[in-house]
Design an enzyme around this catalytic site. Structure first.
Site, PDB file in Angstrom:
ATOM      1  N   LYS A 277      13.731  10.353  -4.326  1.00  0.00           N
ATOM      2  CA  LYS A 277      14.397  10.110  -3.039  1.00  0.00           C
ATOM      3  C   LYS A 277      15.724   9.373  -3.240  1.00  0.00           C
ATOM      4  O   LYS A 277      16.680   9.565  -2.483  1.00  0.00           O
ATOM      5  CB  LYS A 277      13.490   9.332  -2.092  1.00  0.00           C
ATOM      6  CG  LYS A 277      12.670  10.238  -1.201  1.00  0.00           C
ATOM      7  CD  LYS A 277      11.472  10.841  -1.867  1.00  0.00           C
ATOM      8  CE  LYS A 277      11.417  12.284  -2.073  1.00  0.00           C
ATOM      9  NZ  LYS A 277      10.226  12.749  -2.792  1.00  0.00           N
TER      10      LYS A 277
ATOM     11  N   GLY B  19       3.221  22.561 -10.703  1.00  0.00           N
ATOM     12  CA  GLY B  19       2.019  21.828 -10.323  1.00  0.00           C
ATOM     13  C   GLY B  19       1.687  20.738 -11.335  1.00  0.00           C
ATOM     14  O   GLY B  19       2.372  20.586 -12.355  1.00  0.00           O
TER      15      GLY B  19
ATOM     16  N   HIS C   7      16.430   8.614  24.857  1.00  0.00           N
ATOM     17  CA  HIS C   7      17.526   9.590  24.874  1.00  0.00           C
ATOM     18  C   HIS C   7      18.824   8.916  24.457  1.00  0.00           C
ATOM     19  O   HIS C   7      19.103   7.817  24.921  1.00  0.00           O
ATOM     20  CB  HIS C   7      17.693  10.165  26.279  1.00  0.00           C
ATOM     21  CG  HIS C   7      18.869  11.101  26.366  1.00  0.00           C
ATOM     22  ND1 HIS C   7      18.812  12.392  25.890  1.00  0.00           N
ATOM     23  CD2 HIS C   7      20.127  10.910  26.825  1.00  0.00           C
ATOM     24  CE1 HIS C   7      19.996  12.961  26.071  1.00  0.00           C
ATOM     25  NE2 HIS C   7      20.816  12.085  26.627  1.00  0.00           N
TER      26      HIS C   7
HETATM   27  P1  FAD Z   1      -0.144   7.772 -10.304  1.00  0.00           P
HETATM   28  O1  FAD Z   1       0.950   7.394  -9.389  1.00  0.00           O
HETATM   29  O2  FAD Z   1       0.090   8.856 -11.272  1.00  0.00           O
HETATM   30  O3  FAD Z   1      -0.528   6.440 -11.088  1.00  0.00           O
HETATM   31  C1  FAD Z   1      -1.440   6.430 -12.124  1.00  0.00           C
HETATM   32  C2  FAD Z   1      -1.164   5.226 -12.992  1.00  0.00           C
HETATM   33  O4  FAD Z   1      -2.253   5.047 -13.873  1.00  0.00           O
HETATM   34  C3  FAD Z   1       0.081   5.371 -13.877  1.00  0.00           C
HETATM   35  O5  FAD Z   1       0.842   4.194 -13.819  1.00  0.00           O
HETATM   36  C4  FAD Z   1      -0.494   5.563 -15.271  1.00  0.00           C
HETATM   37  O6  FAD Z   1       0.332   5.046 -16.282  1.00  0.00           O
HETATM   38  C5  FAD Z   1      -1.758   4.746 -15.156  1.00  0.00           C
HETATM   39  N1  FAD Z   1      -2.805   5.119 -16.115  1.00  0.00           N
HETATM   40  C6  FAD Z   1      -3.296   6.345 -16.389  1.00  0.00           C
HETATM   41  N2  FAD Z   1      -4.316   6.263 -17.268  1.00  0.00           N
HETATM   42  C7  FAD Z   1      -4.471   4.943 -17.536  1.00  0.00           C
HETATM   43  C8  FAD Z   1      -5.365   4.224 -18.348  1.00  0.00           C
HETATM   44  N3  FAD Z   1      -6.334   4.825 -19.029  1.00  0.00           N
HETATM   45  N4  FAD Z   1      -5.243   2.864 -18.387  1.00  0.00           N
HETATM   46  C9  FAD Z   1      -4.273   2.229 -17.687  1.00  0.00           C
HETATM   47  N5  FAD Z   1      -3.397   2.876 -16.899  1.00  0.00           N
HETATM   48  C10 FAD Z   1      -3.515   4.213 -16.816  1.00  0.00           C
HETATM   49  N6  FAD Z   1       4.061  12.043  -3.125  1.00  0.00           N
HETATM   50  C11 FAD Z   1       4.379  11.699  -1.854  1.00  0.00           C
HETATM   51  O7  FAD Z   1       3.487  11.380  -1.073  1.00  0.00           O
HETATM   52  N7  FAD Z   1       5.677  11.699  -1.429  1.00  0.00           N
HETATM   53  C12 FAD Z   1       6.689  12.051  -2.251  1.00  0.00           C
HETATM   54  O8  FAD Z   1       7.841  12.035  -1.837  1.00  0.00           O
HETATM   55  C13 FAD Z   1       6.389  12.417  -3.575  1.00  0.00           C
HETATM   56  N8  FAD Z   1       7.369  12.759  -4.422  1.00  0.00           N
HETATM   57  C14 FAD Z   1       7.048  13.086  -5.716  1.00  0.00           C
HETATM   58  C15 FAD Z   1       8.076  13.480  -6.561  1.00  0.00           C
HETATM   59  C16 FAD Z   1       7.794  13.837  -7.863  1.00  0.00           C
HETATM   60  C17 FAD Z   1       8.919  14.238  -8.775  1.00  0.00           C
HETATM   61  C18 FAD Z   1       6.453  13.778  -8.337  1.00  0.00           C
HETATM   62  C19 FAD Z   1       6.122  14.119  -9.750  1.00  0.00           C
HETATM   63  C20 FAD Z   1       5.425  13.399  -7.499  1.00  0.00           C
HETATM   64  C21 FAD Z   1       5.718  13.062  -6.168  1.00  0.00           C
HETATM   65  N9  FAD Z   1       4.715  12.705  -5.269  1.00  0.00           N
HETATM   66  C22 FAD Z   1       5.025  12.386  -3.979  1.00  0.00           C
HETATM   67  C23 FAD Z   1       3.304  12.650  -5.678  1.00  0.00           C
HETATM   68  C24 FAD Z   1       2.899  11.198  -5.959  1.00  0.00           C
HETATM   69  O9  FAD Z   1       3.750  10.661  -6.951  1.00  0.00           O
HETATM   70  C25 FAD Z   1       1.453  11.142  -6.429  1.00  0.00           C
HETATM   71  O10 FAD Z   1       0.637  11.815  -5.504  1.00  0.00           O
HETATM   72  C26 FAD Z   1       0.995   9.704  -6.542  1.00  0.00           C
HETATM   73  O11 FAD Z   1       1.779   8.991  -7.470  1.00  0.00           O
HETATM   74  C27 FAD Z   1      -0.461   9.642  -6.983  1.00  0.00           C
HETATM   75  O12 FAD Z   1      -0.857   8.314  -7.072  1.00  0.00           O
HETATM   76  P2  FAD Z   1      -2.015   7.867  -8.062  1.00  0.00           P
HETATM   77  O13 FAD Z   1      -2.156   6.393  -7.860  1.00  0.00           O
HETATM   78  O14 FAD Z   1      -3.191   8.716  -7.877  1.00  0.00           O
HETATM   79  O15 FAD Z   1      -1.475   8.163  -9.520  1.00  0.00           O
HETATM   80  P1  NAI Z   2       3.669  22.643  -6.258  1.00  0.00           P
HETATM   81  O1  NAI Z   2       2.226  22.944  -6.292  1.00  0.00           O
HETATM   82  O2  NAI Z   2       4.268  22.047  -5.049  1.00  0.00           O
HETATM   83  O3  NAI Z   2       4.496  23.964  -6.563  1.00  0.00           O
HETATM   84  C1  NAI Z   2       4.312  24.702  -7.725  1.00  0.00           C
HETATM   85  C2  NAI Z   2       4.909  26.073  -7.517  1.00  0.00           C
HETATM   86  O4  NAI Z   2       4.973  26.718  -8.778  1.00  0.00           O
HETATM   87  C3  NAI Z   2       4.089  26.958  -6.605  1.00  0.00           C
HETATM   88  O5  NAI Z   2       4.901  27.545  -5.636  1.00  0.00           O
HETATM   89  C4  NAI Z   2       3.476  27.974  -7.555  1.00  0.00           C
HETATM   90  O6  NAI Z   2       3.241  29.223  -6.950  1.00  0.00           O
HETATM   91  C5  NAI Z   2       4.537  28.056  -8.627  1.00  0.00           C
HETATM   92  N1  NAI Z   2       4.047  28.489  -9.930  1.00  0.00           N
HETATM   93  C6  NAI Z   2       2.922  28.103 -10.570  1.00  0.00           C
HETATM   94  N2  NAI Z   2       2.839  28.695 -11.777  1.00  0.00           N
HETATM   95  C7  NAI Z   2       3.946  29.470 -11.905  1.00  0.00           C
HETATM   96  C8  NAI Z   2       4.428  30.326 -12.926  1.00  0.00           C
HETATM   97  N3  NAI Z   2       3.770  30.473 -14.073  1.00  0.00           N
HETATM   98  N4  NAI Z   2       5.595  30.971 -12.719  1.00  0.00           N
HETATM   99  C9  NAI Z   2       6.291  30.820 -11.561  1.00  0.00           C
HETATM  100  N5  NAI Z   2       5.865  30.031 -10.557  1.00  0.00           N
HETATM  101  C10 NAI Z   2       4.715  29.353 -10.721  1.00  0.00           C
HETATM  102  O7  NAI Z   2       3.917  21.726  -7.561  1.00  0.00           O
HETATM  103  P2  NAI Z   2       5.137  20.828  -7.994  1.00  0.00           P
HETATM  104  O8  NAI Z   2       6.383  21.203  -7.294  1.00  0.00           O
HETATM  105  O9  NAI Z   2       5.092  20.817  -9.475  1.00  0.00           O
HETATM  106  O10 NAI Z   2       4.722  19.405  -7.462  1.00  0.00           O
HETATM  107  C11 NAI Z   2       3.457  18.865  -7.834  1.00  0.00           C
HETATM  108  C12 NAI Z   2       2.900  18.059  -6.728  1.00  0.00           C
HETATM  109  O11 NAI Z   2       3.583  16.811  -6.636  1.00  0.00           O
HETATM  110  C13 NAI Z   2       3.067  18.671  -5.344  1.00  0.00           C
HETATM  111  O12 NAI Z   2       2.090  19.627  -5.069  1.00  0.00           O
HETATM  112  C14 NAI Z   2       2.905  17.478  -4.485  1.00  0.00           C
HETATM  113  O13 NAI Z   2       1.548  17.213  -4.341  1.00  0.00           O
HETATM  114  C15 NAI Z   2       3.557  16.381  -5.298  1.00  0.00           C
HETATM  115  N6  NAI Z   2       4.922  16.172  -4.814  1.00  0.00           N
HETATM  116  C16 NAI Z   2       5.101  15.756  -3.531  1.00  0.00           C
HETATM  117  C17 NAI Z   2       6.358  15.562  -3.025  1.00  0.00           C
HETATM  118  C18 NAI Z   2       6.507  15.170  -1.615  1.00  0.00           C
HETATM  119  O14 NAI Z   2       5.514  14.798  -1.004  1.00  0.00           O
HETATM  120  N7  NAI Z   2       7.705  15.210  -1.047  1.00  0.00           N
HETATM  121  C19 NAI Z   2       7.556  15.749  -3.842  1.00  0.00           C
HETATM  122  C20 NAI Z   2       7.255  16.246  -5.163  1.00  0.00           C
HETATM  123  C21 NAI Z   2       5.980  16.412  -5.619  1.00  0.00           C
END
Ligand code: FAD
Ligand code: NAI
Length: 475
Positions: free
Chosen positions: A58, A281, A454
């Site tokens: 973000k 994913g 509004h």
């Molecule tokens: P995580 O955030 O993955 O945290 C797990 C933690 O556990 C990590 O710090 C890891 O190092 C630690 N850990 C793992 N194994 C061990 C171990 N054995 N011992 C000690 N520590 C350990 N979601 C949204 O809702 N809004 C968004 O805008 C959004 N944007 C995203 C953008 C990107 C690029 C990505 C990749 C994801 C995004 N997500 C978003 C998804 C979101 O980041 C995850 O759903 C969320 O972080 C999950 O939380 P969690 O606590 O389950 O795991």
């Molecule tokens: P995603 O599940 O959102 O999208 C993956 C896309 O890749 C799908 O459209 C799928 O059909 C496609 N795909 C899968 N295999 C493929 C292949 N072999 N060739 C071509 N296309 C293929 O997964 P993404 O974008 O990696 O994000 C992972 C997760 O992280 C999201 O599902 C979401 O839960 C979380 N996330 C949330 C955000 C938010 O809330 N704003 C921002 C970013 C991530």
């Protein structure tokens, strides 16, 4: 004798640190173990969300949007901005500061709530008297015991078989947030949430972006009308999205990456790019947890098997967030963390999966809660639909952003709101009203009769509710 805790949380992401704080609020002795390291090797709690996910993405979306506005939208407000330049290193450094502020904030919150923080990897050692022994491997090694264990170890980016992430040319979400200069040509595989958000960042900064998507439909989980509207906007911006492709060989060479694929027409295409982001994913992460030591059950995807209450197959062991079933969203992880802490305390923790909002932070933003029109059709539910375009909203005109609409779906008989779908400005904020309404099981009529400020974008939600009953006032 090892240190004893009532609750040991493994993982300090949004699922874990929030569970730890809630458990501490409820009077438990709590430990939280997290292994994430910052550049200096110090603790960086907050997980994927804070370090390489929600927050940094973000920050970059905001910086790149400012750049885009300066280049393309200031002029219509009478502001001339010549020679607008982007200092990518500065943008990345700002993002790193934002991340650190969040890391530090979480460390402060854990301390304030008297949660004992361990920096290192937690793993199951054995079943212990009245709980579990957990080994913590950090700078030193120690053993702690927890009566209850909450696993919140998150997820990792899924790699394409045969194409490992090198984070130089072939990037996961981690590398995608650290690119040092704007690539001339950027390829992405997967037009899901990360593909669209990261593709938008680098397109705004000047990269020629091509996103290759395997499925024939764009954003299949999103309401079709909303997805269509969003696609139209992305096409206009020049974000090239190719649907229905089959990715073949990928060559990671010295000068960049070559992606061979077959397009929807069955033609062989060779795409050269400076960088490739793979966003197809994420996979649940249980690496190093040593689940075998205690017989913790995983499913075929590697996710920890839990019931509706986040209980695993082991008594006293719970799991939340990305490492279990359900949407991989930070707020879903947090809600589960709170609910589990409350269940451990004998309370009735509650997570309503029907009202978890989704937001894609592109421009226009896409946000939704509840069921889509295609889901209602598939479920055989009789519904009414109403929508209102931002084009007819005074605030949107004043903002200079009239793309998109608010769409509301309500039960044909009871008028209960079943889904709200938004594409347009500040959809991420607007969706909150819909979530509250659905939590309270409001009808479309309820929203239609509520006074909205509004001029505000939220008037579009009221108008969509009025449209459900075919009595929009401003359209
Ligand atoms: P995580 O955030 O993955 O945290 C797990 C933690 O556990 C990590 O710090 C890891 O190092 C630690 N850990 C793992 N194994 C061990 C171990 N054995 N011992 C000690 N520590 C350990 N979601 C949204 O809702 N809004 C968004 O805008 C959004 N944007 C995203 C953008 C990107 C690029 C990505 C990749 C994801 C995004 N997500 C978003 C998804 C979101 O980041 C995850 O759903 C969320 O972080 C999950 O939380 P969690 O606590 O389950 O795991
Ligand atoms: P995603 O599940 O959102 O999208 C993956 C896309 O890749 C799908 O459209 C799928 O059909 C496609 N795909 C899968 N295999 C493929 C292949 N072999 N060739 C071509 N296309 C293929 O997964 P993404 O974008 O990696 O994000 C992972 C997760 O992280 C999201 O599902 C979401 O839960 C979380 N996330 C949330 C955000 C938010 O809330 N704003 C921002 C970013 C991530």
């Amino acid at each position: 004798m090892s240190k004893q805790f009532d609750v040991v949380v493994i993982g300090g992401g949004p699922g874990g640190y929030i569970a730890a704080i809630r458990a501490a609020q409820l009077g438990f002795q709590v430990a939280c173990i997290d292994e994430w390291k910052n550049a200096a090797g110090g603790p960086a709690p907050g997980g994927t969300c804070t370090n390489v996910g929600c927050i940094p993405s973000k920050a970059l979306l905001q910086s790149s949007e400012h750049f885009d506005h300066a280049n393309h939208h200031f002029a219509e407000h009478g502001i001339s901005a010549k020679d607008v330049k982007m200092d990518v290193a500065k943008m990345i450094a700002r993002k790193d500061i934002v991340v650190k502020q969040n890391n530090d904030g979480i460390l402060y919150l854990l301390k304030k709530n008297k949660v004992t923080f361990f920096h290192g990897r937690g793993s199951f050692a054995s079943k212990a008297e009245g709980g579990y022994e957990i080994k913590v491997a950090g700078k030193t090694e120690e053993s702690i015991t927890g009566k209850n264990i909450i696993i919140a170890t998150g997820s990792n980016a899924r790699a394409l078989p045969g194409t490992p992430f090198d984070e130089v040319n072939v990037l996961s979400n981690d590398g995608a947030l650290r690119v040092g200069a704007v690539p001339k040509k950027l390829a992405l595989i997967g037009s899901g949430v990360i593909g669209l958000e990261m593709g938008s960042v680098w397109r705004r900064l000047g990269a020629e972006v091509t996103i290759l998507e395997g499925l024939p439909t764009f954003l299949g989980a999103v309401d079709e009308q909303i997805a269509k509207e969003a696609k139209k906007a992305f096409d206009k911006q020049g974000l090239k999205i190719e649907l229905g492709v089959k990715v073949g060989e990928i060559v990671n060479g010295k000068k960049g990456v070559t992606v061979n694929y077959t397009n929807a027409k069955g033609e062989a295409v060779v795409l050269d790019a400076d960088k490739l982001i793979i966003s197809i994913g994420r996979v649940p992460n249980t690496i190093g947890l040593n689940t075998e030591a205690v017989g913790l059950q995983l499913d075929e995807r590697g996710a920890i098997v839990v019931d509706a209450d986040c209980k695993t197959n082991l008594s006293g062991v719970w799991a939340v967030g990305d490492v279990v079933r359900g949407p991989m969203l930070a707020h879903k992880a947090e809600e589960e963390g709170v609910a589990v802490a409350e269940r451990i305390a004998g309370q009735h923790g509650h997570v309503n999966f029907n009202t978890i909002p989704w937001v894609i932070y592109t421009s226009p933003e896409i946000a939704w809660v509840g069921r889509t029109e295609q889901q209602l059709k598939a479920d055989g539910v009789a519904y009414k639909a109403g929508s209102f375009p931002f084009l007819a909203n005074g605030r949107a005109r004043a903002l200079g952003d009239t793309t998109g609409m608010v769409k509301m779906l309500a039960d044909a008989t009871t008028d209960e709101i079943l889904g709200v779908h938004i594409v347009g400005p500040q959809a991420s904020e607007l969706i909150a009203e819909a979530v509250v309404a659905m939590e309270f099981r409001a009808s479309a009529e309820d929203i239609a009769r509520i006074c909205h400020a509004h001029p505000s974008l939220s008037e579009s939600t009221k108008e969509a509710a009025l449209a459900v009953d075919k009595r929009s006032l401003n359209f």
